[in-house]
Design an enzyme around this catalytic site. Sequence first.
Site: not given
Length: 463
Positions: A96, A337
């Site tokens: 992303n 993450d």
Amino acid sequence: MAALLLTGGRVVDPANRLDVTADVLILDGKISAVGKNLSAPKDVERFDARGKIVCPGLIDLHVHLREPGQTPKETLATGTAAAARGGFTSVVCMPNTSPAIDNAGTVALIRERAAQQGIVNVFVAGAISKSIAGEELAPIGGLKRAGVVAITDDGHCVQNNELMRRACEYAKMFNLPVMDHCQDYSLVTDGVMHEGYWSTVLGLRGWPSAGEEVIVARNILLAELTGAKIHCQHLSAAGSVTLLREAKKRGVPISGEACPHHFTLTDAVVAGSEKFWAEDGKQILSIQPSTFNLQSLPEWPKYDTNFKMNPPLRSVRDREAILEGLSDGTIEILCSDHAPHCDYEKEVEFDYAPFGITGLETELALSLMQLVHAKRISLADMIAKFTVNPARLLSLNKGTLSIGADADATVFDPDCEWVFRPEDSASKSKNSPFFGWKLKGRAVAAIVGGKKVWAEKNELAVA
Ligand SMILES: [Zn+2]
């Protein structure tokens, strides 16, 4: 001949069921021998690992390195430097970016730049949909040929179930796992924190657990229908763990990962440190480093945006369920993450701040504290969740210290007590909620392909 001898460490290699005090000899980038009192070439470089753990190089399969296009937040150089400091020798970068990694050309660009500028192995995840817009499939076969190890629209979630089904069918054909950020947009809308007591008290819009659980259930059904491997990313809710446990019992090819912030913190943190330590934080205090006392607890204000992430921090019950899922093997992978953001982006009202925190440099310590020091799982089980388990999911030839394997190794001290400070972080961004925390457990060296790319007290090695 390039040679390195790690001497006298406790060698823990879950893939080979090995847990023994031994030397590890590395020759020409490969593991050459593991055993007691190994003889080595005369000019071999030695690394004293006595009192430390030596394990296969840690793998983090969920990292945002922000290239291309978002280099004020992080770069391949700074992100991989942070990985090495955290003890990680391989990372998987999320697609992303700007533009998204949704075509073979961008994959090639990242792999080439990573080879030049990265100090650890960088594997690339490609997008499921073009521009991560969730409307049209990305060229999955082309991505595979370009070398991606998985596909995901992380940061976003494909809402159209038919499109997700097709993605799974292609992914299965190309033997790629589908990793999914589980978020139902119609349920979550513009929620910014866990929907519950604290969101009501604080007047913030809620992100309900069902918003994650609905997609986990969808993924279980699609994995069953298509036979594709679906991996649910950063699980945060108790219901997700229950769904996963039941599906795995039936043999569905589904898996899950958890991040330390979700099994350490709760939504009470958004109400400020005082509230957290008085209630949900108590359980952490019992396993804190010996030097941690009530007078030196980390402090933060209400509405601190370094506690804003997606999915959000949830209730005590959810935190317990994630820990339980990790200890009974329902959740087999640990990851960070790692999501760097610039100060100016985070220094705004809670509603407007971007989701995400950095995590590469704290995940080993927090996992040791919450899982191993808290006696929930064994050291070998924790190491497996950072090594052989992610390697298996992604079909990487990594995660073991088998003879002949790539010489990626991590040396760490599980009992070292230290304080995480912004000035010690190698990441370009400083959006961590754990600055000022006393942590227990710390990487001492990261070895990639037989080369020591980082070691405590040394400057970072040049790639
Ligand atoms: Zn995500």
